[in-house]
Each structure stands twice: as C-alpha cells, then as structure tokens.
Design a protein around this motif. Sequence first.
Motif, short mmCIF file in Angstrom:
data_model
loop_
_atom_site.label_atom_id
_atom_site.label_comp_id
_atom_site.label_asym_id
_atom_site.label_seq_id
_atom_site.Cartn_x
_atom_site.Cartn_y
_atom_site.Cartn_z
N ALA A 106 0.45 -1.29 -0.06
CA ALA A 106 -0.22 -0.36 0.03
C ALA A 106 0.29 1.55 -0.25
CB ALA A 106 -1.15 -0.06 0.60
N ILE A 107 1.76 1.37 0.81
CA ILE A 107 2.96 2.43 1.17
C ILE A 107 3.27 2.32 -0.58
CG2 ILE A 107 4.72 3.60 2.09
CD1 ILE A 107 3.65 1.79 4.30
N ARG A 108 3.88 1.85 -1.04
CA ARG A 108 4.93 2.00 -2.30
C ARG A 108 3.55 1.93 -3.56
NH1 ARG A 108 10.46 -0.87 -2.72
NH2 ARG A 108 10.97 -1.98 0.01
N ALA A 109 2.24 1.82 -3.35
CA ALA A 109 1.81 2.21 -4.03
C ALA A 109 0.87 3.44 -4.26
CB ALA A 109 -0.08 1.24 -4.01
N GLY A 110 1.04 4.52 -3.25
CA GLY A 110 1.18 5.47 -3.13
C GLY A 110 0.66 5.88 -1.78
N CYS A 111 0.21 5.28 -0.97
CA CYS A 111 -1.26 5.74 0.11
C CYS A 111 -0.18 6.27 0.98
CB CYS A 111 -1.16 4.24 1.16
SG CYS A 111 -2.23 4.45 2.03
N ARG A 112 -1.42 7.32 1.37
CA ARG A 112 -0.06 8.17 2.52
C ARG A 112 -1.54 8.32 3.82
NH1 ARG A 112 3.57 6.38 0.45
NH2 ARG A 112 4.71 7.11 -0.71
N CYS A 113 -2.56 7.60 3.84
CA CYS A 113 -3.39 7.92 4.69
C CYS A 113 -3.27 6.44 5.33
CB CYS A 113 -4.41 8.75 4.58
SG CYS A 113 -4.28 10.69 4.43
N TYR A 114 -3.43 5.94 6.52
CA TYR A 114 -4.07 4.77 6.74
C TYR A 114 -5.22 5.85 7.88
CZ TYR A 114 -5.24 0.58 9.29
OH TYR A 114 -5.36 -0.88 9.93
N PHE A 115 -6.34 5.05 8.09
CA PHE A 115 -7.19 5.02 9.78
C PHE A 115 -7.39 3.58 9.87
CE2 PHE A 115 -7.72 8.70 6.57
CZ PHE A 115 -6.71 9.86 6.92
N GLY A 116 -7.58 2.97 11.10
CA GLY A 116 -8.20 1.35 11.45
C GLY A 116 -8.22 1.72 12.93
N TYR A 117 -8.41 0.20 13.68
CA TYR A 117 -9.17 0.08 14.62
C TYR A 117 -8.55 -1.15 14.95
CZ TYR A 117 -11.74 0.23 19.04
OH TYR A 117 -11.75 0.10 20.21
N PRO A 118 -7.88 -1.57 16.02
CA PRO A 118 -7.37 -2.68 16.30
C PRO A 118 -8.44 -4.11 16.48
CG PRO A 118 -6.55 -1.45 17.97
CD PRO A 118 -7.61 -0.44 17.38
N ILE A 119 -8.26 -5.21 16.07
CA ILE A 119 -9.17 -6.09 16.35
C ILE A 119 -8.38 -7.62 15.26
CG2 ILE A 119 -10.44 -5.62 13.72
CD1 ILE A 119 -12.57 -7.84 14.81
N THR A 120 -8.31 -8.41 16.10
CA THR A 120 -7.43 -9.75 16.12
C THR A 120 -8.35 -10.69 14.54
OG1 THR A 120 -6.76 -9.63 18.18
CG2 THR A 120 -6.29 -11.85 16.92
N PRO A 121 -7.67 -10.65 13.58
CA PRO A 121 -5.84 -11.69 13.35
C PRO A 121 -6.09 -10.28 11.93
CG PRO A 121 -7.27 -12.72 12.09
CD PRO A 121 -8.61 -12.28 12.66
N GLN A 122 -5.80 -8.84 12.04
CA GLN A 122 -5.41 -7.89 11.40
C GLN A 122 -4.16 -6.73 11.77
OE1 GLN A 122 -6.73 -4.69 10.12
NE2 GLN A 122 -7.02 -4.54 12.55
N ASN A 123 -4.31 -6.93 12.66
CA ASN A 123 -3.70 -6.27 14.08
C ASN A 123 -2.11 -5.59 13.36
OD1 ASN A 123 -5.26 -5.57 15.81
ND2 ASN A 123 -5.25 -6.83 17.17
N GLU A 124 -1.44 -6.48 12.82
CA GLU A 124 -0.10 -6.11 12.38
C GLU A 124 -0.07 -4.86 11.23
OE1 GLU A 124 -1.02 -8.91 13.32
OE2 GLU A 124 -0.35 -10.16 14.30
N ILE A 125 -1.58 -5.39 10.87
CA ILE A 125 -1.22 -4.13 9.14
C ILE A 125 -1.16 -2.65 10.14
CG2 ILE A 125 -2.71 -2.85 7.45
CD1 ILE A 125 -4.28 -5.58 6.89
#
Length: 354
Positions: free
Chosen positions: A17-36
């Motif tokens: 995502a970062i290398r594709a130009g993503c410059r904003c990330y918004f999220g809220y924790p939940i397993t099993p994706q917390n590593e993102i």
Amino acid sequence: MSDKVLMKGTDAIAEAAIRAGCRCYFGYPITPQNEIPEYMARRMPEVGGVFLQGESEIASINMVHGAVAAGVRTMTSSSSPGISLKQECLSFLATQELPAVIVNIMRGGPGLGNIAPNQGDYYQATRGGGHGDYRMPVIAPGSIQELYDLTMDAFDIADKFRSPVLILGDGMMGQMMEPIVIHEKPEVELPEKDYILDGARGRHGRVLKSLILNARGMEEQNWKLKRKYDLMRQELPRCEEYMTDDAKLVVVAYGTAARIAKGAVKRARAGGLQVGIFRPVTLWPFPDSALLEVAKKAKLFLVFEMSTGQMIDDVKLAVGNRIECEFYGRPGGVIPQPKEIERIIERLWLQKEL
C-alpha cells in the motif's frame, strides 16, 4: 530494483500500500489483522504519510471518506465484525464514486466468533455489504506475493473506476510468512482526479453528495453506477487454473481454501486421478466466462469453501446446468488438511464413476 524477503501477509499488504502511494491509513484494532496498523504506524511517518487509530471502526472508515474526497490514496483494514461496522460508509463511497482500499482479514463467525481463519464473509463482500444498489471489486489473493501485488493493483483499480475496492483475505493468509519479491509499483495511466475537494482556488466549487432527493436524479445515478459495473465485468475478472486441461473433476476454491485444495489435487494426481483446480482471483466480478469454459471440458465440480457454502451460488450461476456441482465446507475457523480434501475427491470419483 527488486528484493526478495520473508514477509508476513499483513506486512506485505501494508508495504505494498505504501509503495502504491497510500499516504493515509485509518483503522481500529481487531485480531487477526492488528499487524497492518502496527506496520502502518511505523512506516507512514517515514514516507510523510498519516497514521491514525480512530476511536472505532465507524470513525476510521469516515476518516477514509474524508481523505479520499481530498484526493489522497487511503486504506483501512479490519476483520469480519469490524468490516460489518464499516458498511454504511462503503455505500456512501460507492454512491459518491470515491476510490478507497479496504482490507478484510476474515475470522470465524457469525457474531464476534473467534480469531481463526474463515471464509464466511463472501456474501457480504460480493453483494456490496451496505445498503443500496451498488457493487465493488473484491480481490481474493492466494499467496503472500499476491497479497503484495494485488494490493498495488487495488489502488489503481480504485482510481480508474472511482470505486472502493475490497481485498478479502483470512486469518491464515494474514499471519503466514512466505518469501516474496518486493518491487516498486508499475506505472499505470490513470484518469485525472477532477472531482476532489481541495479548495476552489481558480475554479468553480465542487460538491460530493449521496443525498439525492429527486427520484429521477437518484435513478440516473443508479444507472450510471450500473454502466460502470458492466464495464468492470468486462475488464476485471481474474482467475488461475491448475491442471484443468484433462481434468474430469475440478475443485473450485479461493484464497486459503484454494491452497489447501491444490495440495489435495497434487496428491490425487499422484494417485492417478485426473483432477484440477480453478481459483477465482476476483470474487466480484466473478470470472464466469473462464469457469464456463472449464465446465465444458470437465465432468464434475467440487466447490470447497471454509464456510457452509456461499461462493457455490456464483459457481452455479456461471455454469447453469452444464455440469454437476458438489460442495464440501468447513465453517467456524476449522482448517482442513489436504488429505481430508483428497478423501472427498476420491469418494466422489468412485461415486460418480469418473
């Protein structure tokens, strides 16, 4: 320049995502994706981007709404119950034709369920999920390399068609590690973002809205979306076939289920059975035409899902009465072994006298 590294699925999504130009990330924790979000929290400041943990899933997806309206490549991620909470805003994004990338690392359900891998969100993903007459592209990677490559593609698809795009993985795909090639995003020609709200200096003002009280105006917006979805059906379907040329029995599966099925197909082939696998990469638009061509050559389909059976509806819609379809499923977070699927293949082979 490309580098080969050992990487976890969630990290591959975030780095792509970062290398594709993503410059904003918004999220809220939940397993099993917390590593993102963890990865994004570390990497976004390095590239001048914004990471923000919202106070909820609803807040996070609405932050996405604001950022993409301003023209910024933006992503959010969650897991099954969290994705349910984001559905209202996905409908808004679709109606206002705003591009965003949403990642669902599915877990066992329904309800809060558990944190084991599952494929029970197929209906929610491929039927839009939120209210109203809309669709959005759904991509189901089958390896960590595909998680990386298809995340990059998802941003281009979103911008090309001005649409939210969903990446549908599961807990196993997110947590497993594989060697992958890290590369920069290929250059793709995309339309100018002539709709964004970035101030009206030197031009007329713009409006983005989903409240269209005039019924005929709302109808026209629906037909406009329909024409766009028809174009997506022509351009976006993707699939992978493995040993289908001479296969009498073809397993149809996606994501983690397809990986398990591939192991079963290899074992069955070693035992002399003519078996292959068809893997939809895009779940919407579904690769109907390619599947129909396989149905013309085979004698039996076995649809395998880590659910009680959802994708099988699309399989039957694609092939009609041309071929018989059997189903095998393991819902709730159970992960079957290839030898279990091999036994199902062998049983059907004998029962159907293939």
